[in-house]
Design an enzyme around this catalytic site. Structure first.
Site, PDB file in Angstrom:
ATOM      1  N   GLN A 136      68.458  37.169 142.582  1.00 13.56           N
ATOM      2  CA  GLN A 136      69.271  36.339 143.528  1.00 13.56           C
ATOM      3  C   GLN A 136      68.403  36.169 144.613  1.00 13.56           C
ATOM      4  OE1 GLN A 136      72.081  34.891 142.965  1.00 13.56           O
ATOM      5  NE2 GLN A 136      72.529  34.035 144.886  1.00 13.56           N
ATOM      6  N   LYS A 182      78.904  35.386 139.385  1.00  8.48           N
ATOM      7  CA  LYS A 182      78.072  34.915 137.936  1.00  8.48           C
ATOM      8  C   LYS A 182      78.444  36.083 136.950  1.00  8.48           C
ATOM      9  CE  LYS A 182      74.400  32.811 140.571  1.00  8.48           C
ATOM     10  NZ  LYS A 182      73.226  32.894 141.358  1.00  8.48           N
ATOM     11  N   ASP A 191      67.159  30.445 135.884  1.00  9.11           N
ATOM     12  CA  ASP A 191      67.490  29.910 137.179  1.00  9.11           C
ATOM     13  C   ASP A 191      66.574  28.533 137.378  1.00  9.11           C
ATOM     14  OD1 ASP A 191      69.055  30.643 139.269  1.00  9.11           O
ATOM     15  OD2 ASP A 191      67.848  32.462 139.636  1.00  9.11           O
TER      16      ASP A 191
HETATM   17  N1  GUN Z   1      70.459  31.545 146.108  1.00 14.52           N
HETATM   18  C1  GUN Z   1      70.901  30.378 146.195  1.00 14.52           C
HETATM   19  N2  GUN Z   1      71.254  29.747 144.963  1.00 14.52           N
HETATM   20  C2  GUN Z   1      70.541  30.456 144.056  1.00 14.52           C
HETATM   21  C3  GUN Z   1      70.349  30.181 142.635  1.00 14.52           C
HETATM   22  O1  GUN Z   1      70.800  29.213 142.152  1.00 14.52           O
HETATM   23  N3  GUN Z   1      69.777  31.221 142.049  1.00 14.52           N
HETATM   24  C4  GUN Z   1      69.323  32.189 142.691  1.00 14.52           C
HETATM   25  N4  GUN Z   1      68.427  33.366 142.070  1.00 14.52           N
HETATM   26  N5  GUN Z   1      69.365  32.566 144.003  1.00 14.52           N
HETATM   27  C5  GUN Z   1      69.973  31.400 144.882  1.00 14.52           C
END
Ligand code: GUN
Length: 296
Positions: free
Chosen positions: A96, A52, A119
């Site tokens: 995350q 990211k 998110d």
């Molecule tokens: N863990 C797995 N997929 C995601 C996501 O799209 N966002 C976040 N914050 N954590 C994750």
């Protein structure tokens, strides 16, 4: 049969976003700024977050990575979230997941301000989306919507079967496919571990979205001729064929299912590359809202 090239579409959308970033910098003197909180050192999470941050750099975004050890307290995390909510230099941020067991994940999700929740996990964003208000939509469902759009796949009046009912994929996907508009206007069925006679459902499907996390679960006998198959699965399975010792497997038995379909996403290279792009697009929107002071 046409393979839906998520990698290509992701690159295309990234180019569009990078162009918009340039325009924003010219106009407002600032780039979108995404922050990510990473707790602990889970291999998958570290890889995702690094990816990211790397994508932010590629697109001209600012990024801030905040690391905590896995024994960080819930209070400390909540304080940091509060700080980010109030920091006008940060336009969007993510925590995350998964988080260590001693932290209440839902409490953390709900602490993220709706206007910075890129998110789309905050229940207020989920609720807004479900009644058709502007909202941040979680990255994977949004990525699938982009793919359907870019390939002009007809969805109106189609039977759409969603396999899996997670908060992050299955449930929002069902809402989006059933909503008025394009892509949408589908007749949606959510199937899950308690569904009886699953094959009866899948055989009626014009569109199958498999998001149950079981490698190669969907086999050719479950799929109608000409169906559109979207594979959200990304399970790491042990493999002798790769240097890493593992490879990604989707929820669909690709080799036998693909010849029956009109469109299918591969794994890797289908839905996966679209998720980060969707996060970037949400961050771009959050920044634009901040620059124009639109209240969402
Ligand atoms: N863990 C797995 N997929 C995601 C996501 O799209 N966002 C976040 N914050 N954590 C994750």
């Amino acid at each position: 049969m046409q393979i839906i090239d998520g990698k290509k579409i992701a690159e295309l959308i990234k180019t569009e976003i990078a162009q918009e970033v340039k325009e924003l910098i010219t106009r407002y003197g600032k780039a979108p700024h995404l922050a990510a909180i990473l707790v602990g050192e889970d291999g998958g999470s570290v890889t995702y977050v690094n990816h990211k941050v790397k994508t932010c750099n590629e697109l001209g975004f600012e990024s801030t990575l905040i690391n905590y050890p896995s024994n960080v307290s819930e209070t400390e995390l909540l304080n940091k979230i509060e700080e980010l909510n109030n920091n006008t230099d940060i336009h969007g941020f993510i925590v995350q997941l998964p988080l260590p067991n001693h932290i209440d994940e839902q409490k953390i999700i709900e602490a993220v301000s709706v206007s910075k929740d890129v998110d789309g996990f905050n229940p207020l964003n989920v609720g807004r989306m479900s009644i058709g208000l502007p909202a941040f939509i979680s990255a994977t469902p949004q990525g699938i919507i982009f793919l359907l759009e870019r390939y002009n796949i007809e969805t109106a009046g189609k039977n759409c079967i969603i396999l899996g009912r997670s908060n992050i994929v299955g449930k929002p996907m069902a809402t989006l496919m059933a909503r008025k508009g394009y892509p949408g206007n589908s007749t949606v069925t959510i199937c899950h571990s308690n569904t009886k006679d699953l094959k009866e459902h899948t055989l009626k499907a014009d569109i199958i979205i498999a998001a149950l996390g079981k490698p190669e679960f969907v086999t050719a006998d479950m799929v109608k001729e000409g169906a559109v198959v979207i594979d959200v699965g990304t399970t790491r399975v042990i493999s002798q064929e790769t240097k890493t010792g593992w490879k990604l497997k989707g929820d669909v038995k690709f080799d036998e299912v693909a010849p029956k379909t009109s469109y299918i996403t591969p794994v890797p290279g289908g839905v996966g590359p679209m998720t980060i792009v969707s996060l970037m697009k949400n961050t771009l929107i959050a920044a634009k809202n901040a620059f124009t002071s639109n209240v969402r």
